[in-house]
Design a protein around this motif. Structure first.
Motif, mmCIF file in Angstrom:
data_model
loop_
_atom_site.group_PDB
_atom_site.id
_atom_site.type_symbol
_atom_site.label_atom_id
_atom_site.label_comp_id
_atom_site.label_asym_id
_atom_site.label_seq_id
_atom_site.Cartn_x
_atom_site.Cartn_y
_atom_site.Cartn_z
ATOM 1 N N ILE A 1 32.589 35.125 21.089
ATOM 2 C CA ILE A 1 33.157 34.935 22.430
ATOM 3 C C ILE A 1 32.060 35.160 23.449
ATOM 4 C CG2 ILE A 1 34.873 35.758 24.084
ATOM 5 C CD1 ILE A 1 36.514 36.741 21.648
ATOM 6 N N ASN A 2 31.811 34.137 24.246
ATOM 7 C CA ASN A 2 30.730 34.203 25.220
ATOM 8 C C ASN A 2 31.218 33.785 26.593
ATOM 9 O OD1 ASN A 2 28.279 34.281 26.442
ATOM 10 N ND2 ASN A 2 27.293 32.772 25.115
ATOM 11 N N VAL A 3 31.258 34.729 27.507
ATOM 12 C CA VAL A 3 31.717 34.436 28.869
ATOM 13 C C VAL A 3 30.562 34.692 29.820
ATOM 14 C CG1 VAL A 3 33.394 34.990 30.661
ATOM 15 C CG2 VAL A 3 34.036 35.189 28.248
ATOM 16 N N HIS A 4 30.091 33.631 30.469
ATOM 17 C CA HIS A 4 28.918 33.791 31.327
ATOM 18 C C HIS A 4 29.135 33.099 32.655
ATOM 19 C CE1 HIS A 4 27.856 29.635 30.111
ATOM 20 N NE2 HIS A 4 28.441 30.009 28.996
ATOM 21 N N MET A 5 28.514 33.640 33.666
ATOM 22 C CA MET A 5 28.640 33.056 35.000
ATOM 23 C C MET A 5 27.310 32.440 35.389
ATOM 24 S SD MET A 5 30.225 33.488 38.498
ATOM 25 C CE MET A 5 31.188 34.926 38.438
ATOM 26 N N ASP A 6 27.377 31.181 35.746
ATOM 27 C CA ASP A 6 26.180 30.500 36.245
ATOM 28 C C ASP A 6 26.127 30.805 37.730
ATOM 29 O OD1 ASP A 6 24.981 27.042 36.115
ATOM 30 O OD2 ASP A 6 24.323 28.777 37.280
ATOM 31 N N ARG A 7 25.260 31.742 38.093
ATOM 32 C CA ARG A 7 25.283 32.196 39.476
ATOM 33 C C ARG A 7 25.044 31.077 40.469
ATOM 34 N NH1 ARG A 7 24.491 35.421 36.420
ATOM 35 N NH2 ARG A 7 25.020 37.599 36.245
ATOM 36 N N ALA A 8 24.302 30.092 40.089
ATOM 37 C CA ALA A 8 24.063 28.982 41.002
ATOM 38 C C ALA A 8 25.336 28.191 41.247
ATOM 39 C CB ALA A 8 22.982 28.076 40.426
ATOM 40 N N LYS A 9 26.178 28.152 40.211
ATOM 41 C CA LYS A 9 27.397 27.359 40.354
ATOM 42 C C LYS A 9 28.605 28.218 40.701
ATOM 43 C CE LYS A 9 26.437 23.483 37.314
ATOM 44 N NZ LYS A 9 26.499 23.132 35.885
ATOM 45 N N ALA A 10 28.464 29.510 40.690
ATOM 46 C CA ALA A 10 29.629 30.376 40.867
ATOM 47 C C ALA A 10 30.283 30.147 42.204
ATOM 48 C CB ALA A 10 29.219 31.834 40.730
ATOM 49 N N LYS A 11 31.569 30.002 42.201
ATOM 50 C CA LYS A 11 32.319 29.813 43.435
ATOM 51 C C LYS A 11 32.991 31.138 43.774
ATOM 52 C CE LYS A 11 31.740 25.309 42.868
ATOM 53 N NZ LYS A 11 30.700 25.421 41.853
ATOM 54 N N ILE A 12 32.605 31.720 44.890
ATOM 55 C CA ILE A 12 33.243 32.969 45.253
ATOM 56 C C ILE A 12 34.681 32.695 45.657
ATOM 57 C CG2 ILE A 12 33.112 34.986 46.755
ATOM 58 C CD1 ILE A 12 30.849 34.668 44.696
ATOM 59 N N GLY A 13 34.909 31.511 46.110
ATOM 60 C CA GLY A 13 36.284 31.195 46.457
ATOM 61 C C GLY A 13 36.558 31.456 47.914
ATOM 62 N N ILE A 14 37.030 30.462 48.603
ATOM 63 C CA ILE A 14 37.312 30.556 50.032
ATOM 64 C C ILE A 14 38.543 31.431 50.246
ATOM 65 C CG2 ILE A 14 38.918 28.648 50.305
ATOM 66 C CD1 ILE A 14 35.829 28.844 52.373
ATOM 67 N N LEU A 15 39.255 31.679 49.163
ATOM 68 C CA LEU A 15 40.500 32.400 49.272
ATOM 69 C C LEU A 15 40.304 33.901 49.171
ATOM 70 C CD1 LEU A 15 42.242 30.014 46.766
ATOM 71 C CD2 LEU A 15 42.215 29.808 49.228
ATOM 72 N N GLY A 16 39.045 34.334 49.095
ATOM 73 C CA GLY A 16 38.794 35.760 49.075
ATOM 74 C C GLY A 16 38.888 36.385 47.708
ATOM 75 N N LYS A 17 39.371 35.616 46.734
ATOM 76 C CA LYS A 17 39.493 36.208 45.401
ATOM 77 C C LYS A 17 38.203 35.923 44.635
ATOM 78 C CE LYS A 17 43.463 34.334 44.204
ATOM 79 N NZ LYS A 17 44.671 33.971 43.430
ATOM 80 N N PRO A 18 37.616 36.972 44.055
ATOM 81 C CA PRO A 18 36.396 36.719 43.282
ATOM 82 C C PRO A 18 36.736 35.977 41.991
ATOM 83 C CG PRO A 18 37.077 39.008 43.087
ATOM 84 C CD PRO A 18 38.018 38.377 44.048
ATOM 85 N N VAL A 19 35.827 35.155 41.572
ATOM 86 C CA VAL A 19 36.043 34.373 40.365
ATOM 87 C C VAL A 19 35.898 35.267 39.145
ATOM 88 C CG1 VAL A 19 35.047 32.550 38.953
ATOM 89 C CG2 VAL A 19 35.370 32.188 41.376
ATOM 90 N N ARG A 20 36.913 35.328 38.327
ATOM 91 C CA ARG A 20 36.925 36.232 37.182
ATOM 92 C C ARG A 20 37.673 35.629 36.013
ATOM 93 N NH1 ARG A 20 33.796 38.265 39.809
ATOM 94 N NH2 ARG A 20 33.694 40.303 40.776
ATOM 95 N N LEU A 21 37.391 36.217 34.845
ATOM 96 C CA LEU A 21 38.251 35.972 33.690
ATOM 97 C C LEU A 21 39.105 37.227 33.544
ATOM 98 C CD1 LEU A 21 39.228 34.731 30.965
ATOM 99 C CD2 LEU A 21 37.255 35.827 29.896
ATOM 100 N N THR A 22 40.430 37.060 33.505
ATOM 101 C CA THR A 22 41.272 38.241 33.303
ATOM 102 C C THR A 22 42.047 38.096 32.014
ATOM 103 O OG1 THR A 22 42.591 37.209 35.038
ATOM 104 C CG2 THR A 22 41.794 39.374 35.493
ATOM 105 N N SER A 23 42.122 39.211 31.286
ATOM 106 C CA SER A 23 42.861 39.198 30.030
ATOM 107 C C SER A 23 43.270 40.618 29.689
ATOM 108 C CB SER A 23 41.978 38.617 28.922
ATOM 109 O OG SER A 23 42.695 38.565 27.717
ATOM 110 N N ASP A 24 44.381 40.777 28.979
ATOM 111 C CA ASP A 24 44.783 42.127 28.568
ATOM 112 C C ASP A 24 43.883 42.617 27.448
ATOM 113 O OD1 ASP A 24 48.443 41.866 28.980
ATOM 114 O OD2 ASP A 24 46.794 42.139 30.393
ATOM 115 N N CYS A 25 43.679 41.742 26.457
ATOM 116 C CA CYS A 25 42.955 42.194 25.276
ATOM 117 C C CYS A 25 42.037 41.109 24.757
ATOM 118 C CB CYS A 25 43.980 42.597 24.204
ATOM 119 S SG CYS A 25 43.250 43.023 22.625
ATOM 120 N N ILE A 26 40.753 41.438 24.574
ATOM 121 C CA ILE A 26 39.803 40.475 24.038
ATOM 122 C C ILE A 26 39.270 41.031 22.734
ATOM 123 C CG2 ILE A 26 37.622 39.259 24.404
ATOM 124 C CD1 ILE A 26 38.127 39.515 27.411
ATOM 125 N N GLU A 27 39.478 40.269 21.667
ATOM 126 C CA GLU A 27 39.105 40.781 20.354
ATOM 127 C C GLU A 27 38.275 39.752 19.599
ATOM 128 O OE1 GLU A 27 42.375 42.913 18.927
ATOM 129 O OE2 GLU A 27 41.670 43.004 16.848
#
Lengths: 223, 245
Positions: free
Chosen positions: A145-171
């Motif tokens: 499992i590989n989750v990476h952010m391309d900082r050049a492409k990262a969208k902070i989002g005009i809506l104020g919410k930071p771009v994230r992956l959310t999950s209860d459990c990653i195994e």
């Protein structure tokens, strides 16, 4: 076993079609299909509504697809938007657009640089997520499992919410995370990168944590 | 608002956008717009609900769109269902889906494949439709081209060239009609049809008034007034016809 069917279903205008077995299904306009659909290639560049299950070799959507049922295919490419009310089972999933699965997503290889929202479990041998948009899955399971952010492409989002992956459990076996919020991360080798907020990390092999990553509790399990 | 002050917004994911002025607004996902939105180019892939008015120069929407107040656009292509709480002013519009407008629909070119319901009046230069129509007010256009599939009801129709025909039975049209109604052919009910060149099929009207009028199969006309030519097919019933000066 798919019966031999040489009929293509092509929806250019607006129409209601019956489900069934077709050769290739192409929806360029607005097509509503009542019943299960079986075909070789399913392509949607318009708006396709399927009231039933979709089973195909390849599913491609640059438009919008709504499936009230399961989707089962070898290859899924989503450039547009695909909503699935039950489960998605595919060998290979490539996501550039947005996919919403109310049930589980089960694949061999899952590659995403788009946005996804999975109500159940995202399960795949290899999971490769390029974070550009909000991603969410109740649980994530896999081998690598590989989750990476391309900082050049990262969208902070005009809506104020930071771009994230959310999950209860990653195994998984080998887990590498960036910009991920999770309650539990469990695996052999775990690398928690920048922007992460993890409550509990359990590992059997190696554990690495970036300076600006928050891991409330980490523990090594002997197994 | 200067165009340079507008910002581009691209969103992938369900979102809530507050009102404002935008340049290119591209959204893949379901979106709620809280407040009036004014943009130059609008591209939505997903369902969109606008709590006020929506104004755009050009737009493509694939998904369902609901606008509480007015919808104003120069060119718009919608694949999906559309509902507008007040008026729609769209210069060039292509609808592929069902449309409901609680106010008036004003346009220059309307092309709709799907059902259209307008509570007010519908004004255009060119009006082309394939599907069921329900217009509570007046349908007024220079060129009117209606293909009937199910039943339609328009209070009054006015124009230059008016053509109302039974829709072609291609496999990809609404199968439901033929499945449930056998060979039932849709019918248009209207009070008045007034124009220059008029061709009607499967139309029930009180008054038809024009220069050159042809009544085709399925017509039931009470009074027909014509200035130039009038021809009536076998399957048409015209109670009274008279040549007027």
């Amino acid at each position: 076993m798919m019966e031999e069917n040489n009929n293509d279903l092509i929806g250019d205008g607006i129409g209601n079609f019956p489900g069934g077995t077709y050769r290739n299904v192409t929806v360029n306009g607005v097509g509503s299909i009542q019943g299960d659909v079986k075909c070789i290639d399913f392509k949607c560049s318009g708006l396709a509504r399927i009231n039933g299950n979709l089973k195909a070799e390849s599913v491609t959507t640059d438009g919008m697809g709504r499936v009230n049922g399961d989707v089962e295919c070898d290859k899924l490419c989503v450039g547009g938007k695909l909503d699935i009310s039950k489960d998605l089972r595919a060998d290979y999933v490539e996501l550039n657009g947005m996919v919403k699965v109310d049930g589980n997503l089960d694949a061999e290889n899952f590659v995403s640089c788009g946005s996804f929202s999975i109500g159940g479990l995202l399960n795949a041998e290899t999971i490769d997520i390029g974070m550009q948009w909000m991603c969410q899955a109740k649980e994530i399971g896999g081998k690598d499992i590989n989750v990476h952010m391309d900082r050049a492409k990262a969208k902070i989002g005009i809506l104020g919410k930071p771009v994230r992956l959310t999950s209860d459990c990653i195994e998984g076996d080998n887990i590498c995370l960036e910009y991920t919020y999770a309650k539990v991360v469990r695996g052999n080798n775990i690398k928690i990168g920048p922007g992460c907020r993890i409550e509990l990390a359990e590992y059997t092999g190696k554990f690495e944590k970036a300076d600006n990553a928050e891991v409330k509790e980490s523990k090594k399990n002997l197994l | 608002m200067m165009d340079e002050d507008r910002r581009d917004i691209k969103i992938l994911g369900d979102s809530t956008v507050s009102g404002g002025f935008f340049k290119d607004l591209h959204i893949t996902g379901d979106v709620t717009m809280n407040g009036s939105v004014d943009c130059i180019s609008l591209k939505i892939l997903g369902d969109c609900a606008v709590n006020d008015s929506l104004k755009t120069k050009a737009g493509t929407i694939t998904g369902d769109l609901a606008v509480r107040n007015d919808l104003i656009a120069q060119s718009l292509k919608i694949r999906g269902d559309l509902s507008i709480g007040r008026n729609a002013v769209i210069t060039d519009v292509q609808f592929l889906g069902d449309v409901r407008i609680d106010g008036d629909l004003s346009s220059e070119q309307i092309d709709i494949k799907g059902d259209l319901e307008v509570k007010g009046n519908c004004n255009s230069e060119i009006f082309k439709s394939k599907g069921d129509l329900k217009i509570d007010g007046l349908l007024n256009a220079d060129e009117i081209n209606i293909e009937l599939y199910g039943n339609s009801k328009i209070r009054e129709i006015g124009g230059d060239k008016i053509s109302v025909r039974h829709g072609s039975k291609s496999l990809f049209k609404k199968l439901a009609t033929s499945v449930f109604n056998g060979n039932h052919i849709g019918n248009l009910t209207t009070d008045t049809v007034e124009g220059d060149e008029i061709y009607l099929e499967y139309t029930t009207a009180k008054v038809v008034r024009g220069n050159d009028v042809i009544t085709g199969p399925g017509c039931r006309i009470e009074l027909l007034e014509y200035k130039n030519k009038f021809s009536q097919s076998d399957g048409a019933i015209v109670k009274e016809n008279k040549k007027i000066v």
